[in-house]
Design a protein around this motif. Structure first.
Motif, PDB file in Angstrom:
ATOM      1  N   LEU A 109       0.156   9.076  -7.461  1.00 36.58           N
ATOM      2  CA  LEU A 109      -0.772  10.113  -7.909  1.00 36.58           C
ATOM      3  C   LEU A 109      -1.674  10.566  -6.766  1.00 36.58           C
ATOM      4  CD1 LEU A 109      -1.889   8.825 -11.440  1.00 36.58           C
ATOM      5  CD2 LEU A 109      -0.333  10.718 -10.932  1.00 36.58           C
ATOM      6  N   ILE A 110      -2.165   9.604  -5.983  1.00 36.38           N
ATOM      7  CA  ILE A 110      -3.014   9.947  -4.842  1.00 36.38           C
ATOM      8  C   ILE A 110      -2.224  10.777  -3.825  1.00 36.38           C
ATOM      9  CG2 ILE A 110      -4.312   9.017  -2.881  1.00 36.38           C
ATOM     10  CD1 ILE A 110      -4.936   6.570  -4.656  1.00 36.38           C
ATOM     11  N   ALA A 111      -1.000  10.334  -3.517  1.00 33.82           N
ATOM     12  CA  ALA A 111      -0.160  11.076  -2.569  1.00 33.82           C
ATOM     13  C   ALA A 111       0.112  12.479  -3.081  1.00 33.82           C
ATOM     14  CB  ALA A 111       1.144  10.325  -2.334  1.00 33.82           C
ATOM     15  N   ASP A 112       0.396  12.597  -4.394  1.00 33.36           N
ATOM     16  CA  ASP A 112       0.667  13.911  -4.984  1.00 33.36           C
ATOM     17  C   ASP A 112      -0.555  14.810  -4.870  1.00 33.36           C
ATOM     18  OD1 ASP A 112       2.041  15.907  -6.216  1.00 33.36           O
ATOM     19  OD2 ASP A 112       2.075  15.000  -8.206  1.00 33.36           O
ATOM     20  N   GLY A 113      -1.742  14.231  -5.060  1.00 33.24           N
ATOM     21  CA  GLY A 113      -2.962  15.020  -4.920  1.00 33.24           C
ATOM     22  C   GLY A 113      -3.161  15.557  -3.521  1.00 33.24           C
ATOM     23  N   PHE A 114      -2.648  14.830  -2.514  1.00 31.68           N
ATOM     24  CA  PHE A 114      -2.745  15.278  -1.116  1.00 31.68           C
ATOM     25  C   PHE A 114      -1.535  16.107  -0.696  1.00 31.68           C
ATOM     26  CE2 PHE A 114      -5.931  11.914  -0.823  1.00 31.68           C
ATOM     27  CZ  PHE A 114      -6.894  12.525  -0.028  1.00 31.68           C
TER      28      PHE A 114
END
Length: 271
Positions: A220-225
């Protein structure tokens, strides 16, 4: 109503519904694992109620978001740009995005919360607590019913937005999206208690599920970036890990049977 009747006789609409239900069920596994782990931290008489409320809120939230599709789609519009030139990939594309939308910020916040929560639960799991319950310094339950519901609501919001954006990308028909959401939540409702009880009976499954939450939070964090990890890889890794753990449980139960010990009794003692 007039717009629904033509869909009932449209094979493409039924195909879209089946595809969307399967996809939503797969995406809902993350939410269900989190609710199961969190509800198992509560006293036994409150667990089922917490799961029912959590899944019911997920349904209400997703139906409410579907009624605001234009607003949800607008969440993908960039709201600010850091203006940083990141390193370029092999084909000259940026390796991460510097423009952030509300969806990106929600995914990053949700991912950080999942990573924090999973790490905290792993710490409690490896801590030498003979009672198997997370207690505070005063000896009371560290997680209250209200706190559990608040945390479930927070993650419901993150997973609901991701789920609705997926549905929007699959079909343009709101009735199909609503039907898929309702069917998915009903499946979650049926699977909630067996999954939570299975996790509670098998401590090694608890650690595996927490590992899943760590991985999902990181994704989720990677997707947000703007670093998009194909979901197929994630769920394939989860399925393979679950298969290996199933073999471990099968082998362990076989050993206990040969020794004349009931596997259920052993699991109950270790839970």
């Amino acid at each position: 109503m007039d717009s629904i009747i033509p869909l009932l006789s449209d094979p493409a609409a039924w195909a879209a519904l089946v595809t969307l239900v399967i996809l939503e069920v797969v995406l809902g596994i993350d939410n269900l694992i989190f609710i199961s782990i969190l509800s198992n931290k509560l006293p036994e008489h409150q667990r089922q109620l917490a799961r029912r409320i959590g899944i019911g809120l997920a349904l209400i939230m997703r139906l409410a978001l579907l009624s605001m599709i234009a607003f949800i789609v607008s969440l993908t519009t960039p709201v600010f740009d850091l203006g940083i030139s990141g390193p370029l990939g092999e084909y000259g594309e940026p390796t991460f995005e510097t423009q952030f939308s509300w969806r990106d910020l929600i995914l990053i916040a949700g991912g950080l919360f999942l990573v924090w929560k999973a790490t905290k639960e792993i710490h409690h799991s490896v801590d030498d607590d003979p009672s198997g319950e997370a207690l505070d310094k005063k000896g009371k339950a560290a997680l209250g019913f209200g706190a559990a519901i608040v945390q479930i609501i927070a993650l419901d919001m993150v997973f609901s937005i991701d789920s609705i954006l997926t549905a929007v990308g699959m079909t343009d028909h709101v009735p199909i999206m609503m039907a898929a959401v309702i069917i998915t939540v009903l499946v979650m409702l049926v699977a909630a208690d067996p999954l939570a009880n299975f996790i509670n009976r098998n401590p090694t499954v608890v650690m595996l599920a927490l590992g899943f939450l760590l991985m999902i939070g990181s994704v989720l964090i990677a997707d947000g970036f703007g670093v998009h990890v194909p979901k197929g890889y994630i769920y394939a890794a989860m399925a393979f890990s679950a298969m290996v753990e199933s073999l471990n449980i099968w082998a362990r139960n076989g050993r206990e049977k040969r020794r004349g010990i009931s596997p259920a009794a052993t699991n109950g003692e270790s839970a």
